[in-house]
Design an enzyme around this catalytic site. Structure first.
Site, PDB file in Angstrom:
ATOM      1  N   ASN A 118       0.998  -1.436   0.201  1.00 46.26           N
ATOM      2  CA  ASN A 118       0.206   0.250  -0.048  1.00 46.26           C
ATOM      3  C   ASN A 118       0.766   0.964  -0.186  1.00 46.26           C
ATOM      4  O   ASN A 118       1.659   1.332   0.712  1.00 46.26           O
ATOM      5  CB  ASN A 118      -0.491   0.342   1.062  1.00 46.26           C
ATOM      6  CG  ASN A 118      -1.714   1.135   1.363  1.00 46.26           C
ATOM      7  OD1 ASN A 118      -1.951   2.075   1.032  1.00 46.26           O
ATOM      8  ND2 ASN A 118      -2.072   0.750   2.784  1.00 46.26           N
ATOM      9  N   LYS A 162       0.107   4.090   0.027  1.00 44.27           N
ATOM     10  CA  LYS A 162      -0.935   5.560   0.474  1.00 44.27           C
ATOM     11  C   LYS A 162      -0.665   6.669  -0.524  1.00 44.27           C
ATOM     12  O   LYS A 162      -0.483   6.769  -2.328  1.00 44.27           O
ATOM     13  CB  LYS A 162       0.279   5.678   1.654  1.00 44.27           C
ATOM     14  CG  LYS A 162      -0.244   4.246   2.152  1.00 44.27           C
ATOM     15  CD  LYS A 162       0.044   4.836   3.941  1.00 44.27           C
ATOM     16  CE  LYS A 162      -0.397   3.271   4.760  1.00 44.27           C
ATOM     17  NZ  LYS A 162      -0.218   3.205   6.186  1.00 44.27           N
ATOM     18  N   HIS A 217      -9.599   1.145   4.915  1.00 45.60           N
ATOM     19  CA  HIS A 217      -8.224   1.616   5.893  1.00 45.60           C
ATOM     20  C   HIS A 217      -8.517   2.321   7.051  1.00 45.60           C
ATOM     21  O   HIS A 217      -8.960   3.581   7.324  1.00 45.60           O
ATOM     22  CB  HIS A 217      -7.081   2.143   4.940  1.00 45.60           C
ATOM     23  CG  HIS A 217      -5.872   1.723   5.178  1.00 45.60           C
ATOM     24  ND1 HIS A 217      -5.453   2.815   5.978  1.00 45.60           N
ATOM     25  CD2 HIS A 217      -4.752   0.844   5.398  1.00 45.60           C
ATOM     26  CE1 HIS A 217      -4.250   2.239   6.809  1.00 45.60           C
ATOM     27  NE2 HIS A 217      -3.277   1.411   5.820  1.00 45.60           N
ATOM     28  N   GLU A 228      -6.989   4.319   8.041  1.00 41.07           N
ATOM     29  CA  GLU A 228      -6.974   6.227   7.822  1.00 41.07           C
ATOM     30  C   GLU A 228      -8.060   7.008   6.828  1.00 41.07           C
ATOM     31  O   GLU A 228      -8.088   8.272   7.050  1.00 41.07           O
ATOM     32  CB  GLU A 228      -5.754   5.829   6.725  1.00 41.07           C
ATOM     33  CG  GLU A 228      -3.983   6.184   8.015  1.00 41.07           C
ATOM     34  CD  GLU A 228      -2.884   5.093   7.384  1.00 41.07           C
ATOM     35  OE1 GLU A 228      -2.525   5.491   5.351  1.00 41.07           O
ATOM     36  OE2 GLU A 228      -2.127   4.669   8.122  1.00 41.07           O
ATOM     37  N   GLU A 233      -5.707  -4.500  11.081  1.00 41.10           N
ATOM     38  CA  GLU A 233      -4.192  -3.614  11.170  1.00 41.10           C
ATOM     39  C   GLU A 233      -4.101  -3.747  12.077  1.00 41.10           C
ATOM     40  O   GLU A 233      -5.372  -2.453  12.224  1.00 41.10           O
ATOM     41  CB  GLU A 233      -4.330  -3.095   9.898  1.00 41.10           C
ATOM     42  CG  GLU A 233      -4.492  -3.331   8.211  1.00 41.10           C
ATOM     43  CD  GLU A 233      -3.434  -2.670   7.673  1.00 41.10           C
ATOM     44  OE1 GLU A 233      -2.041  -2.578   6.827  1.00 41.10           O
ATOM     45  OE2 GLU A 233      -3.833  -1.694   6.908  1.00 41.10           O
ATOM     46  N   GLY A 255       2.299   2.059  10.606  1.00 44.50           N
ATOM     47  CA  GLY A 255       3.368   2.984  10.851  1.00 44.50           C
ATOM     48  C   GLY A 255       4.174   3.447  11.816  1.00 44.50           C
ATOM     49  O   GLY A 255       4.987   4.137  11.633  1.00 44.50           O
ATOM     50  N   SER A 289       3.443  -2.199  10.208  1.00 46.57           N
ATOM     51  CA  SER A 289       4.638  -2.528  10.763  1.00 46.57           C
ATOM     52  C   SER A 289       5.470  -4.235  10.272  1.00 46.57           C
ATOM     53  O   SER A 289       6.497  -5.134  11.340  1.00 46.57           O
ATOM     54  CB  SER A 289       5.277  -2.097  11.875  1.00 46.57           C
ATOM     55  OG  SER A 289       4.843  -0.390  12.092  1.00 46.57           O
TER      56      SER A 289
HETATM   57  P1  PGA Z   1       2.482   0.567   7.218  1.00 42.92           P
HETATM   58  O1  PGA Z   1       1.214  -0.051   7.373  1.00 42.92           O
HETATM   59  O2  PGA Z   1       3.157  -1.618   7.118  1.00 42.92           O
HETATM   60  O3  PGA Z   1       3.156   1.372   7.089  1.00 42.92           O
HETATM   61  O4  PGA Z   1       2.562   0.253   9.331  1.00 42.92           O
HETATM   62  C1  PGA Z   1       0.183  -0.254   6.713  1.00 42.92           C
HETATM   63  C2  PGA Z   1      -0.727  -0.601   6.727  1.00 42.92           C
HETATM   64  O5  PGA Z   1      -1.452   0.741   6.595  1.00 42.92           O
HETATM   65  O6  PGA Z   1      -1.641  -0.881   4.886  1.00 42.92           O
END
Ligand code: PGA
Length: 275
Positions: free
Chosen positions: A13, A15, A112, A114, A189, A195, A234
């Site tokens: 992803n 983003k 997601h 976010e 997640e 992140g 992560s």
């Molecule tokens: P990350 O993000 O691997 O940077 O933690 C995962 C995601 O948001 O899908």
């Protein structure tokens, strides 16, 4: 219950990262995959499904790039990062599922955390978007996950159960719309792991994935055994093998580490080795 062996699915992803210059990253990835395949030719490597969800502005270029990359290119699928619940209409700035498909996407990330945080997306909206993805012939990668506050309050499993129940569309046999392992993937997640460099323990992940698996089987019967459940938050080369070996973890949704082709390739290599 023994975990069923499902083909691992590794999704990157990107983003809101990347302009046209990031197209080079896809070439590096395709070349790296070709190398992995050649190396593993005799060893009969495990097949891994691979997908990149770039910003929508890159989809069309990347689809063209993958067509030209032939063998290696054929292994990489493209996905969008969201879609509107309607197929078209007066919704400035939004992108519909048929538009994503038209640009070369085979799937879209839906719900997601976010999006849930930045745009207050509810389970109901997520469910409508997933249904829109299905109607357009896209796979819906439906994301769920608890916040740190919810985990500390020991509410993780109920929160996950509710999100799953309300975010995954209902089977509609009359319209020939069924939830299948081909059109639906669940991504667990934990919001606090995205992140941050933090990951839950293996036991914590195993407990959530087993819970999701049970709920899917209860609701979708045998198909629920085949729907892949990815872990995200992560994931990086140093923890991928360990995370992917957890029962009912059928792949990974990777954010930060998917922005470097080398890191992402290492995670794919780890997925090839499990089994
Ligand atoms: P990350 O993000 O691997 O940077 O933690 C995962 C995601 O948001 O899908």
């Amino acid at each position: 219950m023994k975990a069923k062996q499902l083909r691992p699915f590794i999704i990157g992803n990107w983003k809101m990262h990347g302009t046209q210059r990031a197209l080079r990253r896809l070439d590096t990835l395709a070349a790296g995959l070709a190398k992995q395949n050649n190396k593993a030719n005799n060893a009969k490597p495990r097949k891994v499904d691979i997908m990149i969800c770039p910003p929508a502005t890159l989809l069309l270029s990347m689809a063209g790039q993958l067509k030209a990359a032939q063998d290696a290119g054929q292994q990489i699928m493209l996905g969008g990062q969201d879609c509107h619940a309607e197929a078209s209409g007066a919704h400035t700035g939004d992108i519909s599922a048929p538009q994503l498909r038209d640009a070369g996407a085979k799937a879209s990330l839906i719900g997601h955390s976010e999006r849930r945080t930045d745009y207050n997306e509810t389970n109901k909206q997520v469910q409508a978007k997933a249904a829109a993805a299905h109607a357009a012939g896209l796979m819906a990668i439906i994301c769920i996950g608890e916040t740190l506050k919810e985990r500390r309050a020991k509410a993780t499993l109920p929160v996950i159960g509710k999100q799953l129940r309300e975010s995954v569309p209902q089977d509609k046999p009359k319209d020939n719309r069924l939830i299948t392992a081909k059109n639906t993937v669940i991504a667990y997640e934990p919001v606090w792991a995205i992140g941050t460099g933090l990951t839950p323990t293996g036991e914590q992940i195993a407990a959530v994935h087993a819970h999701i698996r049970k709920a899917l089987i209860r609701r979708f019967g045998a198909e629920g055994e085949r729907i892949r459940i990815l872990y995200g938050g992560s994931v990086k080369p140093s923890n991928a093998a360990q995370l992917l070996a957890i029962p009912h973890v059928n792949g990974a949704l990777v954010g930060g580490a998917s922005l470097q082709a080398g890191e992402f390739l290492k995670i794919i290599a780890a997925a090839r080795e499990i089994g």
